[in-house]
Each structure stands twice: as C-alpha cells, then as structure tokens.
Scaffold this motif. Structure first.
Motif, PDB file in Angstrom:
ATOM      1  N   HIS A 235       0.951  -1.332   0.113  1.00 55.63           N
ATOM      2  CA  HIS A 235       0.119  -0.002   0.053  1.00 55.63           C
ATOM      3  C   HIS A 235       0.757   1.264   0.230  1.00 55.63           C
ATOM      4  CE1 HIS A 235      -3.206   2.520   1.269  1.00 55.63           C
ATOM      5  NE2 HIS A 235      -2.579   2.948   2.310  1.00 55.63           N
TER       6      HIS A 235
ATOM      7  N   GLU B  93       1.283   3.949  -3.037  1.00 54.36           N
ATOM      8  CA  GLU B  93       0.868   5.647  -2.799  1.00 54.36           C
ATOM      9  C   GLU B  93       2.320   6.490  -3.185  1.00 54.36           C
ATOM     10  OE1 GLU B  93      -2.402   6.083   0.831  1.00 54.36           O
ATOM     11  OE2 GLU B  93      -0.154   6.035   1.426  1.00 54.36           O
TER      12      GLU B  93
ATOM     13  N   TYR C 140       1.416  10.017  -4.066  1.00 54.90           N
ATOM     14  CA  TYR C 140       1.869  11.127  -3.616  1.00 54.90           C
ATOM     15  C   TYR C 140       2.464  12.085  -4.542  1.00 54.90           C
ATOM     16  CZ  TYR C 140       1.556   9.408   1.166  1.00 54.90           C
ATOM     17  OH  TYR C 140       1.141   9.024   2.367  1.00 54.90           O
TER      18      TYR C 140
ATOM     19  N   HIS D  32       5.453   7.244   6.804  1.00 61.30           N
ATOM     20  CA  HIS D  32       5.644   5.932   6.020  1.00 61.30           C
ATOM     21  C   HIS D  32       6.798   5.489   6.514  1.00 61.30           C
ATOM     22  CE1 HIS D  32       2.689   5.965   2.606  1.00 61.30           C
ATOM     23  NE2 HIS D  32       1.998   6.196   3.580  1.00 61.30           N
TER      24      HIS D  32
ATOM     25  N   HIS E  89      -1.346   8.110  11.253  1.00 61.31           N
ATOM     26  CA  HIS E  89      -0.934   8.552   9.790  1.00 61.31           C
ATOM     27  C   HIS E  89      -2.409   8.580   8.899  1.00 61.31           C
ATOM     28  CE1 HIS E  89       0.723   8.324   5.603  1.00 61.31           C
ATOM     29  NE2 HIS E  89       0.104   7.103   5.779  1.00 61.31           N
TER      30      HIS E  89
ATOM     31  N   GLU F 286      -3.751  11.457   6.665  1.00 66.15           N
ATOM     32  CA  GLU F 286      -3.835  11.236   5.477  1.00 66.15           C
ATOM     33  C   GLU F 286      -5.424  11.584   4.890  1.00 66.15           C
ATOM     34  OE1 GLU F 286      -1.163   8.572   3.144  1.00 66.15           O
ATOM     35  OE2 GLU F 286      -2.923   7.554   3.160  1.00 66.15           O
TER      36      GLU F 286
HETATM   37 FE   LIG Z   1      -0.225   6.401   3.746  1.00 63.30          FE
END
Ligand SMILES: [Fe+2]
Length: 184
Positions: A44, A48, A53, A73, A107, A111
């Motif tokens: 995952h 991302e 991102y 992360h 997180h 997010e």
């Molecule tokens: Fe994330």
C-alpha cells in the motif's frame, strides 16, 4: 467497484484497522497474520509513494502534507520491519504492535483529513480513476514484499516526496538519510 484512488486507499485503511483489531485481540493468529499485515502495508505504501503522492504534490499542490505523510511512512516501515522480527508470543511483540497501531492509526487519520480531501477537491473524477488504476497495479506488484525489500529507486522516490535532497547517494547512505526523517 469504485476506481477512485481515494476510495481504494480508504478501503485499505479499513482492512488494516480490522487486521489490527484481530492481532490485538487474538494472540493465536499473530504468527499467521503478521506477514499479511506487513506486506499489505508495505505494498500500500509503495503504491501510494509511486503513484499517489507525486500527483498530490505536483497536481493538487499538497507539498507539505505529502512530505509529512511520507515521513510517517518511513517510521511505519521501520516499525513494521521490527514487528516482523519479533517472536509473536513475546512481550516485545506486544509492545511493538502497540507502536505500529499508534503510528499507523495516526497516519491514516491525517492522510484522510489532509491528502485525500485535497485530491478530491483539486483533481477531477477521471484523473482520480486513472490514479486508482495505477495505484492498484503498483500495489499488486508489491504484494508479498516486506518493507526491507525496497529498492534504491523507491527510496529516491521517498526522498523526493519528503523533499529531502539526496544527490546520488548509494542505498546504504540513502537508508541512513531517510532514517533521520522517520517521523510520526
Ligand atoms: Fe499512507
């Protein structure tokens, strides 16, 4: 099924939360489920970082939120690698699991409150669907990976997302530089 990248990311978040609950409540499933959790989160995160991102940063103007999420992360990867080394029946596992759950829950919440709403506001439906496809493809390619399997190219991507200048550092030097930015 929605292809909107923000829906796909949130589906993974809910899946991770249900794995956390099982791991916390049922010690007997830990040996089998820990690798599932670790690779799901690693895949995952790599997806991302590679597909979502950069778009959030360059197309949705979310430079600071992306940098912060990327640093989270880095911390999650380190904690997950440590969790996968713990004996699932030990007190060390119990403590590390608590650290993982706290860091990842924080997180996910951030997010969902910053990066994802920005994508919904500033990218159109077609672009979010395109990103959803790219996210799923990358995620699929990384399922089975552990955080330690990250490549130099992927680490360079992490550095770019977090706005950390790294020049042409080799993998070990990159690891040391990124570790200094692992943040909650
Ligand atoms: Fe994330």
């Amino acid at each position: 099924m929605s292809e909107d990248v923000t829906d796909l990311i949130m589906q993974d978040h809910r899946e991770v939360e249900s794995l956390f609950e099982k791991l916390q409540r049922e010690p007997e499933v830990r040996a089998g489920l820990t690798p599932v959790l670790v690779t799901l989160l690693a895949a995952h995160s790599r997806a991302e970082e590679a597909e979502v991102y950069p778009a959030a940063r360059d197309e949705a103007g979310e430079k600071d939120d992306v940098a912060h999420s990327q640093e989270e992360h880095l911390l999650a990867d380190r904690l997950l690698a440590e969790l996968s080394e713990c004996d699932p029946f030990s007190a060390a596992y119990e403590n590390k699991l608590t650290e993982v759950v706290d860091a990842v829950t924080h997180h996910v919440q951030e997010e969902e409150e910053t990066v994802l709403p920005g994508l919904r506001d500033r990218l159109d439906d077609a672009r979010r669907a395109e990103l959803g496809k790219a996210f799923l493809k990358s995620r699929q390619e990384h399922l089975g990976d552990m955080p330690q399997d990250i490549t130099r190219e992927e680490m360079r991507r992490q550095a770019a997302n977090a706005d950390i200048p790294v020049g042409d550092k080799d993998k070990q030097a990159l690891r040391e530089e990124l570790d200094q930015h692992a943040d909650s």
